[in-house]
Structures are given as C-alpha cells and as structure tokens.
Design an enzyme around this catalytic site. Structure first.
Site, PDB file in Angstrom:
ATOM      1  N   ASP A 220       0.846  -1.189   0.000  1.00 48.25           N
ATOM      2  CA  ASP A 220       0.000   0.000   0.000  1.00 48.25           C
ATOM      3  C   ASP A 220       0.885   1.245   0.000  1.00 48.25           C
ATOM      4  OD1 ASP A 220      -2.501   1.265  -0.006  1.00 48.25           O
ATOM      5  OD2 ASP A 220      -2.431   1.572   2.156  1.00 48.25           O
TER       6      ASP A 220
ATOM      7  N   HIS B 199      -4.018  14.154   0.130  1.00 47.73           N
ATOM      8  CA  HIS B 199      -4.173  13.366   1.354  1.00 47.73           C
ATOM      9  C   HIS B 199      -2.952  13.530   2.252  1.00 47.73           C
ATOM     10  CE1 HIS B 199      -5.091  10.053   4.046  1.00 47.73           C
ATOM     11  NE2 HIS B 199      -3.930   9.483   3.751  1.00 47.73           N
TER      12      HIS B 199
ATOM     13  N   ARG C 279       1.546  17.699  11.972  1.00 44.02           N
ATOM     14  CA  ARG C 279       2.840  18.375  12.044  1.00 44.02           C
ATOM     15  C   ARG C 279       2.789  19.846  11.650  1.00 44.02           C
ATOM     16  NH1 ARG C 279       3.756  13.430   9.757  1.00 44.02           N
ATOM     17  NH2 ARG C 279       3.677  14.303   7.653  1.00 44.02           N
TER      18      ARG C 279
ATOM     19  N   GLU D 101     -10.139   4.275   3.484  1.00 43.50           N
ATOM     20  CA  GLU D 101      -9.305   5.029   2.565  1.00 43.50           C
ATOM     21  C   GLU D 101      -9.737   4.672   1.150  1.00 43.50           C
ATOM     22  OE1 GLU D 101      -5.141   4.599   3.383  1.00 43.50           O
ATOM     23  OE2 GLU D 101      -5.254   5.893   5.156  1.00 43.50           O
TER      24      GLU D 101
ATOM     25  N   GLU E 127      -9.159   4.209  -2.457  1.00 46.45           N
ATOM     26  CA  GLU E 127      -7.962   3.959  -3.262  1.00 46.45           C
ATOM     27  C   GLU E 127      -8.316   3.203  -4.544  1.00 46.45           C
ATOM     28  OE1 GLU E 127      -4.545   2.404  -1.249  1.00 46.45           O
ATOM     29  OE2 GLU E 127      -5.162   3.180   0.713  1.00 46.45           O
TER      30      GLU E 127
ATOM     31  N   ASP F  74      -8.862   0.637   1.926  1.00 47.07           N
ATOM     32  CA  ASP F  74      -7.876   0.286   2.954  1.00 47.07           C
ATOM     33  C   ASP F  74      -8.457   0.667   4.323  1.00 47.07           C
ATOM     34  OD1 ASP F  74      -5.572  -0.224   4.426  1.00 47.07           O
ATOM     35  OD2 ASP F  74      -4.680   1.718   3.944  1.00 47.07           O
TER      36      ASP F  74
ATOM     37  N   ARG G 105      -7.431   4.346  13.091  1.00 45.70           N
ATOM     38  CA  ARG G 105      -6.572   5.515  13.264  1.00 45.70           C
ATOM     39  C   ARG G 105      -5.973   5.615  14.660  1.00 45.70           C
ATOM     40  NH1 ARG G 105      -5.358   6.556   8.115  1.00 45.70           N
ATOM     41  NH2 ARG G 105      -7.190   7.099   6.863  1.00 45.70           N
TER      42      ARG G 105
ATOM     43  N   GLN H 201      -3.244   3.105  14.841  1.00 45.69           N
ATOM     44  CA  GLN H 201      -2.174   3.581  13.967  1.00 45.69           C
ATOM     45  C   GLN H 201      -1.340   4.672  14.641  1.00 45.69           C
ATOM     46  OE1 GLN H 201      -3.640   5.081  10.237  1.00 45.69           O
ATOM     47  NE2 GLN H 201      -1.612   5.474   9.405  1.00 45.69           N
TER      48      GLN H 201
ATOM     49  N   TYR I  89       2.632   3.486  14.909  1.00 52.04           N
ATOM     50  CA  TYR I  89       3.395   3.753  13.686  1.00 52.04           C
ATOM     51  C   TYR I  89       4.770   4.369  13.945  1.00 52.04           C
ATOM     52  CZ  TYR I  89       3.029   8.883  13.354  1.00 52.04           C
ATOM     53  OH  TYR I  89       3.164  10.230  13.553  1.00 52.04           O
TER      54      TYR I  89
ATOM     55  N   LYS J 143      -3.635  -1.488   9.959  1.00 48.32           N
ATOM     56  CA  LYS J 143      -3.988  -1.702   8.561  1.00 48.32           C
ATOM     57  C   LYS J 143      -4.232  -3.177   8.233  1.00 48.32           C
ATOM     58  CE  LYS J 143      -3.092   2.586   7.027  1.00 48.32           C
ATOM     59  NZ  LYS J 143      -3.936   3.394   6.134  1.00 48.32           N
TER      60      LYS J 143
ATOM     61  N   THR K 106      -8.776  -5.344   3.717  1.00 51.19           N
ATOM     62  CA  THR K 106      -8.647  -4.496   2.541  1.00 51.19           C
ATOM     63  C   THR K 106      -9.677  -4.989   1.535  1.00 51.19           C
ATOM     64  OG1 THR K 106      -6.265  -4.218   2.924  1.00 51.19           O
ATOM     65  CG2 THR K 106      -7.098  -3.690   0.721  1.00 51.19           C
TER      66      THR K 106
ATOM     67  N   THR L  47      -4.519   6.873  -0.407  1.00 50.53           N
ATOM     68  CA  THR L  47      -5.792   7.580  -0.385  1.00 50.53           C
ATOM     69  C   THR L  47      -5.832   8.661  -1.459  1.00 50.53           C
ATOM     70  OG1 THR L  47      -5.911   7.216   1.982  1.00 50.53           O
ATOM     71  CG2 THR L  47      -7.410   8.831   1.065  1.00 50.53           C
TER      72      THR L  47
ATOM     73  N   GLU M 103      -9.723  12.890   7.161  1.00 50.55           N
ATOM     74  CA  GLU M 103      -9.649  14.205   6.535  1.00 50.55           C
ATOM     75  C   GLU M 103     -10.998  14.915   6.553  1.00 50.55           C
ATOM     76  OE1 GLU M 103      -7.194  14.006   2.659  1.00 50.55           O
ATOM     77  OE2 GLU M 103      -7.808  11.939   3.099  1.00 50.55           O
TER      78      GLU M 103
END
Length: 418
Positions: free
Chosen positions: A125, A132, A141, A198, A200, A230, A234, A237, A241, A250, A254, A346, A360
C-alpha cells in the site's frame, strides 16, 4: 472512442458500467456451484470457463480458465491478454455469427455470487496522493512540515498483508488493538474507536519481474485495476506507527471491487500526472500519460438508513502513477509476482468534499459530518455501510468497476474467548 454495440441489449446503455468497451474479469458461482471465471457484459456474465471447455475460446494448448482465478491468464502477458479481449469483443459484438453458441453460456448477474477475481500474491500500500498527504501531515505536524522530506521524490509505501484482502460485500469486524488516549499515561487494549476508510485504486501485477524495471516496463506489467478500500484503525495507527509505520492498524481488512478492469478498457482515459515541484530522478520520470480520468465517490449508510455521498474525487489527483509505484518497488531488486496488488494510497482532491478518508473529512474528529439522515459521524460506527464507486465516462459509454462495499460489525466482546 464511442459506445461499441453488443447483441446483449443491456450492455448498450450509456450509463451501464459494463458495455462491450469494458469487458471486466471476475469470478462467480451460482447456487453453490464451483466458481468459474467470467466476463461482465451488461446485466450478464459470460462463463469463460465453460466457453473454454466447449472450444468457444482457445488461447493456449493448456487450459487457462479451469481454476477460479485469473492468474494463469495474467502470467501469459500482453499478447495473450490482447488476443482474449479481441476474441471476447468478436463473440459479444452486435452481428456476431457465433451468438447462438455464446448465448447459452450467459448467466444473469443478479443470480451470481462474486468471489475474489485473482489470487493475491503480495500486497503493498502506498501513500502517494498529494492532497491526502498534505492534509494528514498538516493535522499532525502543521502545514510547514506536512510532507516528509522524501515525499516529493519517491512514492512512499509499506508492505501489507495479502491475507487481509477480501471481496466487496464482506462484513468487516471492528478490530481490537493497543491504543493510547492523550489523557492517559499508559496504553490500553480496546476496540478501535476511530475506525476509518481510505478511498484507493488497486493495480494488479500481471507478468512477474526479476530485478529493476523502468516505468514504461512497469506499465506493461500491469494487468488491470480495481477499487480498493484500505480499512484503517486511526487510534491504533497513531500509537504503533512510530517509528516503523503502519502494522496492525492496517491489518483488519482491505476490500476490493469484484471486477478487474483491464488497461485496454481504460486506454481512452489516460492522463498526465500533476506538475512536479522537484524533478524526479531518471528511473522514476514520467514517460507518458500513466494516470486515468476515473470519477470516484464514497457513500456512508447507517444501519437501516439511506446512503449519503460523503466524498467525490478523481484518480487523476494522484501524484505518482501505479507504474511509478511498481517501478520504484523493483529498484532494490525486489521480484514482483503475478497477482501482486498495489494500493494507490488515499485519493483526495483539493477541496473538502474531495477528501477520501473520514480522518480528513472530519479533520481528525474536530469537524463531524452531518449525513442526510441527520446523524453525525467523525469516524465509522457499528452498522455503517461504506461503498466506493468508480467510473470513467466516455462518449456515450461508461467503464465501471462494480461497487466496493463493506459493513462494519461490532468488535468481539472478548477477542480471546474460545
């Protein structure tokens, strides 16, 4: 290109997803029978396994369609892919002199159960949609550090689980996992509370490769495309991560759409990738139009309630094409296999209504969505059904993929109960 007419009348509507121009590949069964390879045409499915057995389709000395997946054909390469498409087009075109032999091999789609159309070898993936990545990076960030330093130079990705790939219509169980709330000192093992999708596209590798291949060679290796969801936890994650990236967040599932739409069907819809802020290194440079103009949408339907369209976007919004992703995947010498699946990442557009994930759309839960039913959502609740759709619009015809749908079931009350 305009609509090509078929003697299968239902295939001749401008809005039908499966005209003669499309001829997507799937696997189906009827009333518990053995699964067969099939081709969608209008409201019908041509039983390709039966057609080969009866000599209506002959491509090789050995059978290519006696197994319930399309991998044996995929291994044959572009020349055989083209020969099959030409034969199918001839058999199903208006005025075909073999209609009498083919018509008994048609099965109604509403009588068929659809299965995974190919055996998934490996699953990778990517994180290759600019809007995205910009949105998610801004949330965590700030806008000035939204994109990692490498993002504009390589398509970032991670190796996922082939075992997680399921066919559209499969229910999705809300996962348990280790997560840490901001107001808690230690993590806890809980059902995910921020379960997401997600939007995709999935590219399917047809012919295998050994060692690095160019972007053009990579495009030649791709057999076709599916819609891909996907599913993403969250909250799991966010905790796991750092520093290695997605893992259990994840691994739940899928989902993919049931029909493989071939590159040949999508050829009229090729388009260029977006303008580059930094020139790519030679081995990743664009060598022609490698993206596709495919309209995409997502709907959400609470249990027993009508569906609301929550996002609309287009595959052409991707920053990196599937061919560039595949070429990059091979640079280390990594062999690619028939049946490898590459998730695009995404797909989001520049406006809020074009965002391809709830993360989002709700801006991390701070801006809940209001559905047509009056309910609000920040993330997926139990009983919600999420559906991805995609279509490329030609002059008087549509190339569709079939829906990519999943309904979220409640988490197990005790995941270790036996």
């Amino acid at each position: 290109m305009t609509l090509s007419k078929s003697w299968v009348a239902s295939a001749n509507s401008a809005d039908h997803p499966f005209p003669l121009n499309n001829l997507p590949y799937g696997v189906f069964s009827v009333d518990g029978s053995d699964p067969h390879c099939g081709v969608a045409i209008g409201n019908m499915i041509l039983d390709v396994t039966a057609a080969e057995a009866e000599g209506v389709i002959e491509l090789d000395d050995e059978p290519l369609f006696d197994l319930p997946f399309w991998n044996p054909l995929m291994e044959q390469g572009p020349a055989v892919w083209a020969a099959l498409r030409a034969r199918l087009t001839y058999l199903l075109a208006e005025g075909s002199d073999e209609q009498d032999q083919v018509e008994p091999l048609l099965v109604r789609q509403d009588k068929a159960e659809l299965h995974l159309p190919f055996a998934v070898s490996e699953y990778t993936d990517f994180y290759a949609g600019r809007h995205h990545a910009q949105n998610v990076g801004t949330m965590f960030r700030g806008p000035e550090n939204a994109l990692p330093p490498n993002w504009l130079h390589i398509p970032i990705g991670y190796n996922g689980r082939a075992s997680s790939v399921v066919i559209s219509g499969t229910d999705i169980r809300r996962p348990w996992g280790q997560l840490k709330s901001p107001d808690q000192e230690k993590p806890a093992f809980l059902p995910s509370r921020r379960f997401d999708i997600e939007l995709e596209m999935g590219a399917i590798v047809g012919t295998p490769s050994e060692g690095p291949i160019t972007v053009q060679e990579a495009d030649d290796h791709i057999f076709g495309y599916v819609l891909l969801n996907d599913w993403s936890a969250r909250d799991i994650q966010a905790w796991e991560y750092q520093p290695l990236g997605p893992f259990q967040a994840k691994a739940t599932a899928t989902s993919i759409s049931p029909w493989i739409v071939t590159k040949a069907a999508l050829e009229p819809f090729r388009c260029e990738t977006p303008a580059r802020e930094h020139e790519l290194l030679d081995h990743l440079k664009d060598c022609g139009p490698m993206l596709y103009d495919i309209d995409l949408s997502v709907t959400m339907a609470p249990a027993g309630k009508p569906a609301t369209t929550i996002a609309r976007t287009n595959y052409k919004e991707m920053y990196y094409s599937a061919a560039q992703q595949l070429a990059h995947h091979t640079t280390s010498g990594c062999p690619m296999n028939t049946g490898d699946l590459l998730g695009s990442g995404t797909i989001s557009g520049p406006t809020k209504s074009e965002r391809g994930s709830l993360l989002e759309l709700s801006w991390g839960g701070k801006e809940p969505l209001t559905l047509d039913s009056g309910e609000t959502r920040s993330f997926i609740e139990d009983g919600d059904t999420l559906t991805l759709t995609g279509a490329a619009k030609g002059k008087g015809f549509t190339i569709g993929f079939g829906n990519c749908t999943g309904t979220v079931l409640p988490a197990l009350s005790n995941p270790y109960a036996r």
